[in-house]
Scaffold this active site. Structure first.
Site: not given
Length: 318
Positions: A45, A132, A166
């Site tokens: 990430e 994200k 994530c």
């Protein structure tokens, strides 16, 4: 179409903040992984720019009007990649030459907002962005939310590859949408692959009937200090970094997972290129027992609608 692929996770410490230096580092690491024959190469990430670990580790980082946090936000804004960024040209050329698909996290700037973007570079094609959808907890102090326009996969000659970031792996409907896109290989990007993150990654592999590359990164407090200096330095940001313990902050833990949830290869907490040969046939065979997008979906009971439009907020029309 070949059934066998060599996949790699590059587990290393990024160059925090200083994107130009980070891109040079990434190109060198891709060359190393590609030289070992990797067809898919995954980074963790926000590897380009580094994960904003100060949000978790510096006690004052979330305080209103904190001078160090504001300074770091300004540096991220200045350094972040943008759509069509010419700094990424060497990386794309390298992907074209090696023919490997490369998934790498980055800070991206769109207008005056920052996004957590896991970019999928693919040979001889435009990169795919995945922003994200929900920044986790303190991350909302830095990143805006992505939209459905960047829920996507790449169709390679050998099959389909996609990625999520994530805690998106705990969004059931995001997982369902990605399973519908038919991934053969999925990149699961994390700062550190902790125990619960490993569980989420293995669950994704079993639920989706796909191979998962759970990619973590490494980071020491010294890396933050070095990156800040390379980015031009800042006294307020430096003071904030000195609030962080002088120790290891991210611990890797990367793993490559088969469709049955078995761990095929697992990294330690050190710098390494993790490799495994995967058999895509295993993903097809796994669907005999569980196909969450097919015979286990009960489409007559449940229905998912995905909005893939780009939400710009302001639309200018003639």
């Amino acid at each position: 179409m070949t059934n066998k692929l060599l996949v790699a996770i590059v587990q290393s410490a990024p160059v925090p903040l200083a994107i130009d230096h980070g891109i040079k580092q990434v190109c060198a690491l891709i060359e190393k992984a590609a030289a070992r024959g990797a067809d898919v190469i995954a980074f963790g990430e926000t590897f380009l720019g580094g994960y904003p670990i100060w949000l978790d580790e510096a006690p004052g980082a979330a305080l209103w009007d904190h001078p160090g946090s504001k300074a770091l936000h300004g540096i991220l804004m200045e350094q972040a990649i943008t759509v069509g960024d010419s700094r990424l040209v060497p990386l794309q050329k390298l992907v074209d030459q090696t023919k490997a698909c490369v998934s790498i996290g980055a800070h991206e700037r769109v207008r005056s907002s920052l996004y957590n973007n896991q970019i999928l570079f693919r040979p001889n094609s435009e990169p795919l962005n995945h922003r994200k959808l929900v920044p986790t907890h303190g991350e909302r102090l830095i990143w805006n939310r992505g939209d459905g326009s960047t829920l996507n996969v790449h169709q390679a000659q050998w099959g389909t590859v996609g990625n999520l970031i994530c805690w998106e792996h705990w969004m059931p409907l995001a997982r369902a949408a990605m399973h519908n896109l038919g991934e053969d290989v999925h990149v699961s990007a994390w700062p550190t692959v902790r125990e619960t993150y490993a569980i989420a990654s293995r669950h994704y592999a079993f639920e989706g009937g796909c191979h998962v590359l759970a990619a973590g990164t490494l980071l020491h407090r010294d890396d933050l200090l070095d990156g800040l200096e390379l980015a031009g330095g800042n006294a307020e940001a430096l003071a904030l970094f000195h609030e962080i313990p002088d120790q290891q902050l991210q611990f890797g833990g990367s793993m490559i997972i088969a469709p049955d949830g078995e761990i095929l290869a697992e990294a330690s907490d050190r710098d390494e290129i993790l490799l495994a040969e995967i058999d895509l046939q295993a993903g097809l065979e796994a669907k005999a027992a569980l196909d969450t997008d097919g015979h286990y979906s009960r489409a007559d009971v449940f229905e998912l609608n995905v909005n893939t439009s780009e939400n710009l907020g302001v639309n200018w029309r003639d």
